[in-house]
Scaffold this motif. Sequence first.
Motif, mmCIF file in Angstrom:
data_model
loop_
_atom_site.group_PDB
_atom_site.id
_atom_site.type_symbol
_atom_site.label_atom_id
_atom_site.label_comp_id
_atom_site.label_asym_id
_atom_site.label_seq_id
_atom_site.Cartn_x
_atom_site.Cartn_y
_atom_site.Cartn_z
ATOM 1 N N HIS A 185 45.539 -60.607 6.815
ATOM 2 C CA HIS A 185 44.120 -60.965 6.795
ATOM 3 C C HIS A 185 43.354 -60.172 7.845
ATOM 4 C CE1 HIS A 185 45.845 -63.403 9.985
ATOM 5 N NE2 HIS A 185 44.653 -63.375 10.536
ATOM 6 N N PHE A 186 42.040 -60.163 7.683
ATOM 7 C CA PHE A 186 41.144 -59.571 8.678
ATOM 8 C C PHE A 186 39.770 -60.202 8.498
ATOM 9 C CE2 PHE A 186 40.450 -57.028 4.954
ATOM 10 C CZ PHE A 186 39.144 -56.583 5.018
ATOM 11 N N VAL B 259 44.481 -60.329 2.163
ATOM 12 C CA VAL B 259 44.957 -59.203 1.369
ATOM 13 C C VAL B 259 46.424 -59.419 1.019
ATOM 14 C CG1 VAL B 259 45.400 -56.719 1.386
ATOM 15 C CG2 VAL B 259 43.325 -57.620 2.468
ATOM 16 N N GLU B 260 46.736 -59.286 -0.260
ATOM 17 C CA GLU B 260 48.117 -59.302 -0.733
ATOM 18 C C GLU B 260 48.473 -57.895 -1.199
ATOM 19 O OE1 GLU B 260 48.539 -62.006 -3.991
ATOM 20 O OE2 GLU B 260 48.230 -63.777 -2.744
ATOM 21 N N ALA B 261 49.538 -57.360 -0.657
ATOM 22 C CA ALA B 261 50.039 -56.056 -1.091
ATOM 23 C C ALA B 261 51.318 -56.282 -1.880
ATOM 24 C CB ALA B 261 50.301 -55.153 0.113
ATOM 25 N N VAL C 38 46.402 -50.422 8.616
ATOM 26 C CA VAL C 38 45.241 -50.126 7.763
ATOM 27 C C VAL C 38 44.152 -51.174 7.969
ATOM 28 C CG1 VAL C 38 44.444 -49.932 5.375
ATOM 29 C CG2 VAL C 38 46.583 -48.827 6.073
ATOM 30 N N LEU C 39 44.541 -52.458 7.985
ATOM 31 C CA LEU C 39 43.544 -53.524 8.140
ATOM 32 C C LEU C 39 42.911 -53.523 9.527
ATOM 33 C CD1 LEU C 39 45.154 -56.533 6.236
ATOM 34 C CD2 LEU C 39 43.577 -54.773 5.388
ATOM 35 N N VAL D 120 42.625 -58.871 -3.149
ATOM 36 C CA VAL D 120 41.744 -59.129 -2.012
ATOM 37 C C VAL D 120 40.962 -60.407 -2.289
ATOM 38 C CG1 VAL D 120 39.755 -58.280 -0.717
ATOM 39 C CG2 VAL D 120 41.522 -56.682 -1.435
ATOM 40 N N PHE D 121 41.048 -61.353 -1.373
ATOM 41 C CA PHE D 121 40.282 -62.605 -1.460
ATOM 42 C C PHE D 121 39.216 -62.590 -0.377
ATOM 43 C CE2 PHE D 121 44.425 -63.610 -3.194
ATOM 44 C CZ PHE D 121 44.111 -64.355 -4.321
ATOM 45 N N GLU D 122 37.951 -62.806 -0.776
ATOM 46 C CA GLU D 122 36.892 -62.884 0.230
ATOM 47 C C GLU D 122 36.620 -64.330 0.628
ATOM 48 O OE1 GLU D 122 32.723 -62.670 -2.139
ATOM 49 O OE2 GLU D 122 33.668 -60.748 -1.730
#
Length: 126
Positions: free
Chosen positions: A12-13, A36-38, A64-65, A113-115
């Motif tokens: 998450h970020f 974020v799920e990768a 990256v995040l 990606v979940f906002e």
Amino acid sequence: MPGVYEICVTDHFAAAHALKGYDGNCSNLHGHNWIVEAHIQCFKLNKLGIGIDFRDVKGVVKDVLSKLDHTNLNEVVEFSSINPTSENLAKFLYKELSRRLNTEHIKVSKIMVFESPGCGSSYREE
């Protein structure tokens, strides 16, 4: 047809964004705690039975995040000409993680990606 393994790493970020041209509140600067799920496909396991070490994937995802964390996504160069929507963010992360993780036996298969809880989008390439 041989089987394919798939692992998933979630991180998450926190970041803000504003959607240019949107008719509603989201056109104003606002923030999200993004999740974020990768999803990573592994076509072969090593002698220990591991396709790719979770620790390695977590490290790349975190790196990256970290470049997005506590930013205004509209000011991140990759979003200078496109809206930083969850869809565009998923595609950006897919491309960046693929560049760093993909090998002959490993492939980023999907980024989700979940906002906000229950609202997200994914990106993958066929």
